[in-house]
Design an enzyme around this catalytic site. Sequence first.
Site, short mmCIF file in Angstrom:
data_model
loop_
_atom_site.label_atom_id
_atom_site.label_comp_id
_atom_site.label_asym_id
_atom_site.label_seq_id
_atom_site.Cartn_x
_atom_site.Cartn_y
_atom_site.Cartn_z
N ASP A 1 0.83 -1.20 0.00
CA ASP A 1 0.00 0.00 0.00
C ASP A 1 0.87 1.26 0.00
O ASP A 1 2.06 1.20 -0.31
CB ASP A 1 -0.93 -0.06 1.23
CG ASP A 1 -2.28 0.56 0.95
OD1 ASP A 1 -2.30 1.66 0.37
OD2 ASP A 1 -3.30 -0.03 1.33
N GLY B 1 -3.16 4.91 -8.07
CA GLY B 1 -2.95 5.58 -9.36
C GLY B 1 -2.14 6.87 -9.27
O GLY B 1 -2.02 7.59 -10.26
N ASP C 1 -10.41 3.20 -3.47
CA ASP C 1 -11.07 1.95 -3.07
C ASP C 1 -12.46 1.80 -3.71
O ASP C 1 -13.23 2.75 -3.75
CB ASP C 1 -11.25 1.92 -1.55
CG ASP C 1 -9.94 1.64 -0.85
OD1 ASP C 1 -8.88 1.70 -1.50
OD2 ASP C 1 -9.98 1.36 0.36
C1 GAL Z 1 -6.44 0.74 1.49
C2 GAL Z 1 -6.54 -0.20 0.31
C3 GAL Z 1 -7.55 -1.26 0.65
C4 GAL Z 1 -7.11 -1.99 1.89
C5 GAL Z 1 -6.86 -1.02 3.03
C6 GAL Z 1 -6.25 -1.69 4.25
O1 GAL Z 1 -5.54 1.75 1.22
O2 GAL Z 1 -6.89 0.51 -0.84
O3 GAL Z 1 -7.74 -2.13 -0.45
O4 GAL Z 1 -5.95 -2.71 1.61
O5 GAL Z 1 -6.00 0.02 2.63
O6 GAL Z 1 -6.02 -0.81 5.30
#
Ligand code: GAL
Length: 665
Positions: free
Chosen positions: A413, A455, A476
């Site tokens: 992430d 992105g 998301d």
């Molecule tokens: C977001 C990500 C999600 C999930 C989440 C976990 O940034 O886009 O898919 O992984 O973090 O905290």
Amino acid sequence: MLGYTSLVALSSSSYSNAISAQPKLNMVTGSTSIYDVSTSGNIFPIDKLDLSKCSQGWGSPEADLSVDKTPLTINGVVYKSGFGTHAQSVLQINLNRSAVKFTSMVGIDDATKGQGAVIFEVVVDGKIAAKSPVMHGGDAAVPISVDLTNAKRMILIVRPAGDGINFDHADWADAQFELAPGATTTPQSATTPLEPARMIIPVTPAKPEIHGATITGATPHYRFRFLVPVSGKRPMTYFAKGLPPGLKLNMHTGIITGALPHDGKWNVKLIAKNALGTASEMFTIVGGSHKLALTPPMGWNSWNCWAGAVDQSKVADAAKEMVQTGLADYGYTYINIDDTWEAPRAPDGEIMANQKFPSMRALANKVHSYGLKLGIYSSPGPTTCAGYPASYLHELQDAQTYSKWGIDYLKYDWCSYTSVAKGTGLEYYWLPYAVMRGALNQVHRDILFSFCQYGMDDVWKWGAATGGNCWRDTGDIRDSWSSLSSIINAQIGLQKYNGPGHWNDPDMLVVGRVGWGDPHPTHLTPNEQLMHISMWSMFSAPLLIGCDMTKLDPFTLAILTNPEVLAINQDPLGKTAYLVSKTNNTEIWERPLADGTHAVALLNMGYSDKTISVSWKQLHLSGDLAVRDLWLHKNEGMHKRGISFKVPIHGVVLVKIGHFNANKA
Ligand code: GAL
């Protein structure tokens, strides 16, 4: 003057209604005016509806407040009642002839401090009844008025004005209905119309059928694992001809294990037999470094269903169900643990799993015993998005731990990296992924590398060069039409960055029971779900199921296991769909396939059934071409110039076009 001249009223009566609908000015305090809608007997204000049914791009729908929970304020004017939302926003209302008029002031809330741009739209019984001009933050509100005489259904829509959805805090201020004389019901909010899905659910044949990718790759000398995906009645016996030395197939489980001896390409004949018949398919195994994800990864991820409620037994259950429900027979392989598994590091810096995951190694063994693969999640900053320890300054140590545990996939992430990021521009965005790529290169295990930074800085332009196997290209996903449709449109123009080994990732699937810790049946309608799976296949997107695997219903299973649709997703050419044409409510996408045919998706983005036509000229095709409908499993015969299909609300027709025998029923 409140600027009603800028209203674009499309119904003949709405223009004059707009004038009469101006709210009464009750009070003026300094530069701020407060309007109050008098609520006489036949007035039904919008805040009486269950606004939670509104689907929107950010935040939650608020009665009498802006989406920021501040008083509804447009260009200095404060409104007492109404509803604050965020583009893309869709509120459906069943009227059943209960109202004769709808009026509202519309505009962007002052909380955005002049930012944002949207268009408000009112659809009545499938037709656009009123539409605002593009409204920018700071613009004066414009009145909207719509005649509802005899109307059955109405939809309030706020669209982004072509610049993304940031700061699109939209207010339906003083929105209200005038009830029909003697009305016995009132307007009711509704979820999207539940039209039957435009598909048939075929019975899975009992004879063996081999599915999934026709190619896979691995690094020589690293552990190799591949489950031959075969549907059909068990017991099944498996054979392979031409396997590279170093690999062996278990004839009872269909799992190929071992290690490739060197770089190379092997053409293998896979054979599966049961009491009813035999199937065989050619399959290519490629040996070399960085040969993972030659087709998009398929599997499951814990986040969209469980979020912070994930634990070891839920992940083990997902793996078990992957096999028992038959999903593994179609190529679904990865079982990915998302955020919240992490515990503080040991004194020597090694990352630990928390009490929800008593043994990662045991979990990996379990998952591998089915022939499946295990994935994990981390972030490049000091903490993950959910606030757990992440990999900053421990990248190599973490890669080694993942390798020791038997991890096969890393979702990496961005969150909290901003607090430690160095450099500027590309270096700023690229560096953390390059560092982790370097770490993964040092461990003797194939670990698929997935970037999750939404992105930023056009990741699609540098993701492959940085060694990413896939990269999220949007924020998301949620199980709403606004989320689905905006993610589809965010893929326009990105097809050229896709190819074997490196894929745009529009985020995980939201079919089945999803809910980020509180699962509910997806809020997408059946046709929206078909569009979701169709377009993720057209986009060569990773197909990561995001639902509770222990509660899969027949419809969800059917849309996840249509072999003709999955074959598009897994097509080895790896060329992704591009947008052929787009109108307000329709889209046509086309994707060239390895066998010389073309997949075409006709999308209805609107709120009434549409006939959508596409000509061979638009698709740069010519001649007498066969057409097959992939959700109806139906050959549509030969066509010389083009085709037309009726497509339901938010539905899709997915066809294959080209030279094949399409006259068989
Ligand atoms: C977001 C990500 C999600 C999930 C989440 C976990 O940034 O886009 O898919 O992984 O973090 O905290």
